[in-house]
Write a protein that holds these residues in place. Structure first.
Motif, PDB file in Angstrom:
ATOM      1  N   CYS A 113       0.843  -1.197   0.000  1.00 13.88           N
ATOM      2  CA  CYS A 113       0.000   0.000   0.000  1.00 13.88           C
ATOM      3  C   CYS A 113       0.878   1.246   0.000  1.00 13.88           C
ATOM      4  CB  CYS A 113      -0.917   0.006   1.229  1.00 13.88           C
ATOM      5  SG  CYS A 113      -1.875   1.531   1.399  1.00 13.88           S
ATOM      6  N   HIS A 114       0.671   2.101  -0.998  1.00 14.57           N
ATOM      7  CA  HIS A 114       1.472   3.324  -1.113  1.00 14.57           C
ATOM      8  C   HIS A 114       0.600   4.575  -1.023  1.00 14.57           C
ATOM      9  CE1 HIS A 114       4.653   0.604  -2.115  1.00 14.57           C
ATOM     10  NE2 HIS A 114       4.069   0.218  -3.237  1.00 14.57           N
ATOM     11  N   ILE A 115      -0.514   4.459  -0.300  1.00 16.40           N
ATOM     12  CA  ILE A 115      -1.400   5.606  -0.133  1.00 16.40           C
ATOM     13  C   ILE A 115      -0.647   6.766   0.505  1.00 16.40           C
ATOM     14  CG2 ILE A 115      -3.480   6.469   1.000  1.00 16.40           C
ATOM     15  CD1 ILE A 115      -4.081   4.533  -1.246  1.00 16.40           C
ATOM     16  N   GLN A 116       0.166   6.466   1.517  1.00 16.96           N
ATOM     17  CA  GLN A 116       0.882   7.527   2.205  1.00 16.96           C
ATOM     18  C   GLN A 116       1.848   8.241   1.264  1.00 16.96           C
ATOM     19  OE1 GLN A 116       0.894   4.167   2.658  1.00 16.96           O
ATOM     20  NE2 GLN A 116       2.206   3.700   4.405  1.00 16.96           N
ATOM     21  N   ASN A 117       2.467   7.495   0.345  1.00 11.75           N
ATOM     22  CA  ASN A 117       3.360   8.121  -0.632  1.00 11.75           C
ATOM     23  C   ASN A 117       2.583   9.031  -1.574  1.00 11.75           C
ATOM     24  OD1 ASN A 117       5.413   6.582   0.480  1.00 11.75           O
ATOM     25  ND2 ASN A 117       5.302   4.991  -1.076  1.00 11.75           N
ATOM     26  N   TYR A 168      -7.670  -1.556  -9.711  1.00 14.46           N
ATOM     27  CA  TYR A 168      -6.834  -2.372  -8.828  1.00 14.46           C
ATOM     28  C   TYR A 168      -5.599  -1.599  -8.385  1.00 14.46           C
ATOM     29  CZ  TYR A 168      -3.546  -5.922  -7.278  1.00 14.46           C
ATOM     30  OH  TYR A 168      -2.625  -6.634  -6.553  1.00 14.46           O
ATOM     31  N   LEU A 169      -5.306  -1.654  -7.073  1.00 11.99           N
ATOM     32  CA  LEU A 169      -4.131  -1.000  -6.515  1.00 11.99           C
ATOM     33  C   LEU A 169      -3.115  -1.997  -5.972  1.00 11.99           C
ATOM     34  CD1 LEU A 169      -5.758   1.982  -4.520  1.00 11.99           C
ATOM     35  CD2 LEU A 169      -4.693   2.060  -6.784  1.00 11.99           C
ATOM     36  N   PHE A 170      -3.550  -2.891  -5.065  1.00 13.49           N
ATOM     37  CA  PHE A 170      -2.625  -3.809  -4.406  1.00 13.49           C
ATOM     38  C   PHE A 170      -3.424  -4.926  -3.735  1.00 13.49           C
ATOM     39  CE2 PHE A 170      -3.641  -0.361  -1.515  1.00 13.49           C
ATOM     40  CZ  PHE A 170      -4.009  -1.010  -0.342  1.00 13.49           C
ATOM     41  N   ASP A 171      -2.715  -5.879  -3.136  1.00 12.36           N
ATOM     42  CA  ASP A 171      -3.390  -6.954  -2.399  1.00 12.36           C
ATOM     43  C   ASP A 171      -2.707  -7.133  -1.044  1.00 12.36           C
ATOM     44  OD1 ASP A 171      -1.033  -8.407  -2.818  1.00 12.36           O
ATOM     45  OD2 ASP A 171      -1.833  -9.471  -4.546  1.00 12.36           O
ATOM     46  N   GLU A 172      -3.210  -8.084  -0.253  1.00 10.34           N
ATOM     47  CA  GLU A 172      -2.565  -8.439   1.008  1.00 10.34           C
ATOM     48  C   GLU A 172      -2.842  -9.909   1.309  1.00 10.34           C
ATOM     49  OE1 GLU A 172      -4.197  -5.927   4.062  1.00 10.34           O
ATOM     50  OE2 GLU A 172      -6.030  -7.100   4.250  1.00 10.34           O
ATOM     51  N   GLN A 173      -1.925 -10.534   2.016  1.00 14.17           N
ATOM     52  CA  GLN A 173      -2.061 -11.948   2.359  1.00 14.17           C
ATOM     53  C   GLN A 173      -2.717 -12.092   3.727  1.00 14.17           C
ATOM     54  OE1 GLN A 173      -0.865 -14.820   0.355  1.00 14.17           O
ATOM     55  NE2 GLN A 173      -2.440 -15.567   1.744  1.00 14.17           N
ATOM     56  N   GLN A 174      -3.778 -12.903   3.782  1.00 14.69           N
ATOM     57  CA  GLN A 174      -4.488 -13.155   5.040  1.00 14.69           C
ATOM     58  C   GLN A 174      -4.294 -14.615   5.456  1.00 14.69           C
ATOM     59  OE1 GLN A 174      -7.371 -11.304   6.685  1.00 14.69           O
ATOM     60  NE2 GLN A 174      -7.287  -9.441   5.466  1.00 14.69           N
ATOM     61  N   PHE A 175      -4.002 -14.808   6.762  1.00 18.20           N
ATOM     62  CA  PHE A 175      -3.848 -16.145   7.330  1.00 18.20           C
ATOM     63  C   PHE A 175      -4.723 -16.263   8.573  1.00 18.20           C
ATOM     64  CE2 PHE A 175       0.323 -15.523   5.248  1.00 18.20           C
ATOM     65  CZ  PHE A 175       0.344 -16.647   4.427  1.00 18.20           C
ATOM     66  N   LEU A 176      -4.918 -17.499   9.006  1.00 19.65           N
ATOM     67  CA  LEU A 176      -5.628 -17.757  10.261  1.00 19.65           C
ATOM     68  C   LEU A 176      -4.651 -17.635  11.434  1.00 19.65           C
ATOM     69  CD1 LEU A 176      -7.908 -20.745   9.250  1.00 19.65           C
ATOM     70  CD2 LEU A 176      -8.701 -18.552  10.184  1.00 19.65           C
ATOM     71  N   TYR A 177      -5.092 -16.939  12.484  1.00 17.61           N
ATOM     72  CA  TYR A 177      -4.264 -16.735  13.668  1.00 17.61           C
ATOM     73  C   TYR A 177      -5.034 -17.126  14.920  1.00 17.61           C
ATOM     74  CZ  TYR A 177      -1.018 -14.046  10.777  1.00 17.61           C
ATOM     75  OH  TYR A 177      -0.120 -13.670   9.822  1.00 17.61           O
ATOM     76  N   CYS A 178      -4.273 -17.427  15.957  1.00 17.12           N
ATOM     77  CA  CYS A 178      -4.846 -17.686  17.277  1.00 17.12           C
ATOM     78  C   CYS A 178      -3.866 -17.168  18.320  1.00 17.12           C
ATOM     79  CB  CYS A 178      -5.121 -19.176  17.481  1.00 17.12           C
ATOM     80  SG  CYS A 178      -3.625 -20.188  17.481  1.00 17.12           S
ATOM     81  N   ILE A 294      -2.560   8.727  -6.465  1.00 15.70           N
ATOM     82  CA  ILE A 294      -2.745   7.376  -5.921  1.00 15.70           C
ATOM     83  C   ILE A 294      -2.438   6.319  -6.978  1.00 15.70           C
ATOM     84  CG2 ILE A 294      -4.455   5.727  -5.039  1.00 15.70           C
ATOM     85  CD1 ILE A 294      -5.818   8.096  -3.629  1.00 15.70           C
ATOM     86  N   THR A 295      -2.964   6.515  -8.175  1.00 14.05           N
ATOM     87  CA  THR A 295      -2.754   5.506  -9.225  1.00 14.05           C
ATOM     88  C   THR A 295      -1.298   5.484  -9.693  1.00 14.05           C
ATOM     89  OG1 THR A 295      -3.564   7.116 -10.865  1.00 14.05           O
ATOM     90  CG2 THR A 295      -5.145   5.511 -10.021  1.00 14.05           C
ATOM     91  N   ASP A 296      -0.668   6.655  -9.747  1.00 14.56           N
ATOM     92  CA  ASP A 296       0.755   6.691 -10.109  1.00 14.56           C
ATOM     93  C   ASP A 296       1.599   5.969  -9.066  1.00 14.56           C
ATOM     94  OD1 ASP A 296       0.220   8.096 -12.401  1.00 14.56           O
ATOM     95  OD2 ASP A 296       0.949  10.030 -11.662  1.00 14.56           O
ATOM     96  N   ALA A 297       1.267   6.167  -7.795  1.00 12.42           N
ATOM     97  CA  ALA A 297       2.040   5.543  -6.715  1.00 12.42           C
ATOM     98  C   ALA A 297       1.947   4.025  -6.757  1.00 12.42           C
ATOM     99  CB  ALA A 297       1.554   6.053  -5.358  1.00 12.42           C
ATOM    100  N   HIS A 298       0.844   3.494  -7.308  1.00 16.12           N
ATOM    101  CA  HIS A 298       0.640   2.046  -7.351  1.00 16.12           C
ATOM    102  C   HIS A 298       0.841   1.459  -8.747  1.00 16.12           C
ATOM    103  CE1 HIS A 298      -1.466   3.170  -3.604  1.00 16.12           C
ATOM    104  NE2 HIS A 298      -1.077   1.985  -3.195  1.00 16.12           N
ATOM    105  N   GLY A 299       1.270   2.283  -9.691  1.00  7.90           N
ATOM    106  CA  GLY A 299       1.530   1.786 -11.036  1.00  7.90           C
ATOM    107  C   GLY A 299       0.305   1.226 -11.719  1.00  7.90           C
ATOM    108  N   VAL A 300      -0.839   1.878 -11.528  1.00  3.31           N
ATOM    109  CA  VAL A 300      -2.085   1.398 -12.134  1.00  3.31           C
ATOM    110  C   VAL A 300      -1.951   1.418 -13.647  1.00  3.31           C
ATOM    111  CG1 VAL A 300      -4.540   1.913 -12.447  1.00  3.31           C
ATOM    112  CG2 VAL A 300      -3.497   2.112 -10.200  1.00  3.31           C
TER     113      VAL A 300
END
Length: 312
Positions: A113-117, A168-178, A294-300
């Motif tokens: 995520c490059h929103i801050q950039n 589309y901007l980016f993705d993230e990996q989600q896992f199960l946690y405990c 935003i789109t430039d920062a994420h290479g849309v």
């Protein structure tokens, strides 16, 4: 002719009104001037230009051949002046406008995520623009976009809604946690769906299926939420298993308070995040500039669609 100045512009405007009205008599009502004053100003213009622009008298009003040419280029001149004024207004609205931005929660720790950039780049150029930022779940961002309450959203939709555009901007990996003391960690093999669902689970999403476990019967769940923060609290309680983004869970994993569960394939998932706007809403110049950042920062790479959006 001397270099054109304000008096020439004013006289040319008067000339266009006279020509469009069909004569001095008809123009006096639009100009709110006596006919003698109009005639005097027309004479002044002709003297300044060094040519006769119109015939007036008993035979009626008509433009000379020179007058017709001056009429056409004067129309073109004022068209360009109007374009210039519109562009100045655009620049002013970019420089001192206001933008309402809606974000889903807990994106700051995602390295994709490059929103801050984008915001940093935008604010360096447009330091006077106010950016009002709200954190909502995706469904609320979409609702507010459709109601024109916010200008731009960054969402992770369960499905694309009619009336909105998604880039589309980016993705993230989600896992199960405990928690580190959870009994599921005593398993010697990789945890299966049945293994997971034999314990209380905090599920993601209130209205639609989101995670690989969302198809399970509702009575197997003890909690549902759309908030990462709430999910983390439930997991850290030691009672629940739940999904978190890997980047967000890292701080508790490093502290030894949370553990990523070793599961069989297919129990992890990777949601996508999108720049989202109202398909029908005409964005302000300031909002379009932030969209570009935003789109430039994420290479849309949806170049053609974005160009239509930004140029419209």
């Amino acid at each position: 002719m001397k270099p054109i100045d304000d008096i020439d512009i004013r006289l040319l405007r008067l000339f266009l009104v006279i020509a469009d009205s069909g004569g001095f008599s008809a123009a006096q009502y639009q100009l709110n001037m006596h006919q003698s004053s109009i005639s005097k100003k027309m004479s002044d213009l002709e003297t300044r230009l060094g040519m006769t622009l119109c015939q007036r008298g008993r035979a009626g009003f008509s433009l000379t051949s020179d007058g017709l040419k001056v009429y056409e280029i004067s129309k073109e001149l004022f068209h360009h002046i109007h374009e210039f004024q519109d562009q100045i207004n655009d620049i002013r609205s970019v420089s001192s406008g206001s933008i309402n931005l809606g974000l889903t929660d807990n994106l700051a720790t995602n390295k994709n995520c490059h929103i801050q950039n984008a915001i940093s780049s935008f604010c360096r150029t447009y330091s006077k623009v106010n950016i009002n930022t709200k954190i909502y779940d995706t469904s609320l961002i979409e609702k507010n976009l459709l109601q024109n309450n916010i200008d731009i959203g960054v969402t992770s939709p369960e499905f694309f809604k009619s009336g909105l555009k998604y880039f589309y901007l980016f993705d993230e990996q989600q896992f199960l946690y405990c928690s580190s003391s959870h009994p599921v960690l005593s398993l010697k093999n990789k945890a299966t769906v049945d293994d997971i669902l034999s314990h209380p689970v905090v599920d993601r999403g209130l209205a639609h299926n989101v995670t690989p476990l969302s198809n399970a019967s509702d009575d197997l769940y003890k909690s549902k939420t759309t908030s990462m923060e709430a999910t983390a609290h439930m997991i850290l309680s030691g009672y629940f298993i739940g999904y978190l983004p890997e980047h967000y869970a890292r701080i508790w994993v490093e502290r030894g308070e949370m553990v990523k569960i070793n599961t069989v394939d297919g129990l992890e998932y990777k949601p996508n995040f999108y720049l989202t706007i109202n398909d029908k809403c005409d964005l302000s110049c300031a909002a379009k500039a932030l969209v570009t950042a935003i789109t430039d920062a994420h290479g849309v790479n949806n170049v053609s669609e974005l160009e239509k959006l930004i140029e419209s």
